[in-house]
Design a protein around this motif. Structure first.
Motif, mmCIF file in Angstrom:
data_model
loop_
_atom_site.group_PDB
_atom_site.id
_atom_site.type_symbol
_atom_site.label_atom_id
_atom_site.label_comp_id
_atom_site.label_asym_id
_atom_site.label_seq_id
_atom_site.Cartn_x
_atom_site.Cartn_y
_atom_site.Cartn_z
ATOM 1 N N ALA A 1 10.085 8.246 -5.131
ATOM 2 C CA ALA A 1 10.411 9.658 -4.855
ATOM 3 C C ALA A 1 10.690 9.868 -3.368
ATOM 4 O O ALA A 1 11.572 10.638 -3.007
ATOM 5 C CB ALA A 1 9.266 10.553 -5.328
ATOM 6 N N VAL A 2 9.949 9.139 -2.499
ATOM 7 C CA VAL A 2 10.202 9.228 -1.053
ATOM 8 C C VAL A 2 11.597 8.663 -0.760
ATOM 9 O O VAL A 2 12.384 9.269 -0.032
ATOM 10 C CB VAL A 2 9.135 8.459 -0.232
ATOM 11 N N GLU A 3 11.890 7.522 -1.384
ATOM 12 C CA GLU A 3 13.194 6.883 -1.130
ATOM 13 C C GLU A 3 14.361 7.733 -1.624
ATOM 14 O O GLU A 3 15.445 7.718 -1.035
ATOM 15 C CB GLU A 3 13.225 5.477 -1.751
ATOM 16 N N ARG A 4 14.120 8.499 -2.678
ATOM 17 C CA ARG A 4 15.170 9.412 -3.183
ATOM 18 C C ARG A 4 15.155 10.736 -2.408
ATOM 19 O O ARG A 4 15.861 11.670 -2.772
ATOM 20 C CB ARG A 4 14.954 9.693 -4.675
ATOM 21 N N SER A 5 14.285 10.806 -1.366
ATOM 22 C CA SER A 5 14.138 12.015 -0.530
ATOM 23 C C SER A 5 13.690 13.237 -1.338
ATOM 24 O O SER A 5 13.984 14.367 -0.972
ATOM 25 C CB SER A 5 15.430 12.343 0.226
ATOM 26 N N GLU A 6 13.001 12.977 -2.433
ATOM 27 C CA GLU A 6 12.521 14.109 -3.241
ATOM 28 C C GLU A 6 11.227 14.676 -2.663
ATOM 29 O O GLU A 6 10.926 15.847 -2.842
ATOM 30 C CB GLU A 6 12.271 13.663 -4.686
ATOM 31 N N GLU B 1 3.765 14.443 1.851
ATOM 32 C CA GLU B 1 3.488 14.689 0.430
ATOM 33 C C GLU B 1 3.079 13.393 -0.277
ATOM 34 O O GLU B 1 2.200 13.405 -1.144
ATOM 35 C CB GLU B 1 4.723 15.303 -0.245
ATOM 36 N N ALA B 2 3.718 12.289 0.124
ATOM 37 C CA ALA B 2 3.381 10.993 -0.487
ATOM 38 C C ALA B 2 1.923 10.621 -0.165
ATOM 39 O O ALA B 2 1.159 10.241 -1.060
ATOM 40 C CB ALA B 2 4.329 9.915 0.028
ATOM 41 N N ILE B 3 1.557 10.763 1.109
ATOM 42 C CA ILE B 3 0.179 10.405 1.495
ATOM 43 C C ILE B 3 -0.808 11.371 0.828
ATOM 44 O O ILE B 3 -1.870 10.960 0.356
ATOM 45 C CB ILE B 3 0.027 10.381 3.031
ATOM 46 N N ARG B 4 -0.426 12.640 0.741
ATOM 47 C CA ARG B 4 -1.305 13.617 0.085
ATOM 48 C C ARG B 4 -1.523 13.242 -1.385
ATOM 49 O O ARG B 4 -2.641 13.322 -1.901
ATOM 50 C CB ARG B 4 -0.686 15.015 0.172
ATOM 51 N N ALA B 5 -0.463 12.772 -2.040
ATOM 52 C CA ALA B 5 -0.585 12.389 -3.451
ATOM 53 C C ALA B 5 -1.554 11.213 -3.617
ATOM 54 O O ALA B 5 -2.369 11.191 -4.539
ATOM 55 C CB ALA B 5 0.787 12.042 -4.016
#
Lengths: 201, 201
Positions: B82-87, B92-96
């Motif tokens: 999702a990070v790579e797709r810039s979504e 947000e990634a670290i929070r997840a």
């Protein structure tokens, strides 16, 4: 007649002897691998005395954790005093706390009681005030580093530092060849930056 | 004739049934509070079959931890994608990842096996590769956040993030009223800054 309730030759009271023996035995054989009989023999007390002084084995582990937290907080107070006397920098202070976390003495017992707290709320209720004492120490450290921020921001720093210091022990748990100097130095530099400061402070 | 070695009505193999039942029972009553008899009944297998499929109870806990680590790494891969797709952003990634750590599902079992690793090097040896798989995932996340730094600096970030994610579970272990949204948000912002980035990234 054997009088196990009395202080021993070194002046140690039975409660302290039980805690010390439990620390050694639980550390070597685990909490569940240590029978009350073995513990009584190692502490030179009767089995009955163990049951009179402690509710159950969790109670003994909590007493050990309480003693460890007390020792760690005592060490932290010395570190704070050294920072206040400008003898050491904030990075050195955080590195010293990280070192203790990495040395992992009694880390096994701490993780064991944390596991107990996950499934037993009465263990959690008794562990919480001990964690709070340690947290107060870390909060003091964070507040010395960042006297300019409010309670909410400070709380966020303390959460991360607490999680780090509790989690760092996993390194020594799984690997006997962790370089404690390098890892504690790295931890201190990264945490200082997390606090919004420069590692040279 | 009862054939416990066969798949059940849902198609689950005995090994998976034992792991699932152990996860439930160990979570509720603890590793040492669960007898092999109870486990066999809950998994609809014979006691003999448990011993044929697993060396000992540690082996079962390690299998649960391995499954959990596999699940978490699977979730992390989705987050990376999702990070790579810039979504989603890096914060947000670290929070997840922090949210998963805070939810603390099976945290008790993880702390229990970590306690076991502290005193038993064979448990440590078997836990290490599982931790390494998780560490690889975190390293991937840190490398995406800071593609510009060398291995040593990256290793320092990964150490702190690993310690944090492992240690964050203590919050939910000792207190049932942790605000996971606020704590994971704070953790993400502080960790992003630790990585030398701005929380708006």
């Amino acid at each position: 007649m054997n009088q196990p309730s009395k202080r021993d030759a070194k002046g140690n009271a039975p409660r302290d002897r039980i805690i010390d023996a439990a620390r050694r035995l639980f550390g070597a054989h685990g909490f569940h691998g240590t029978t009350t009989d073995k513990l009584a023999t190692a502490a030179s007390v009767s089995v009955g005395q163990i049951y009179r002084l402690f509710e159950d084995k969790d109670d003994i582990v909590l007493a050990i954790v309480e003693k460890n937290v007390g020792d760690r907080v005592g060490e932290m107070r010395e570190i704070f005093a050294a920072v206040e006397r400008s003898e050491i920098s904030m990075v050195e202070a955080i590195r010293a706390v990280a070192r203790t976390a990495l040395k992992g003495e009694d880390a096994g017992l701490f993780y064991e009681i944390l596991a107990g707290a996950c499934r037993n709320s009465s263990v959690a209720d008794r562990l919480e005030p001990m964690i709070d004492v340690y947290r107060d120490g870390i909060q003091h450290l964070a507040a010395s580093a960042r006297p300019d921020v409010g309670q909410a921001e400070l709380g966020a720093y303390v959460d991360i530092m607490m999680a780090c210091f509790i989690g760092l022990g996993h390194r020594t748990a799984i690997s006997r060849c962790v370089d404690i100097d390098v890892t504690s130095e790295n931890a201190a530099c990264v945490l200082i930056r997390a606090l919004g400061l420069s590692p040279s402070i």
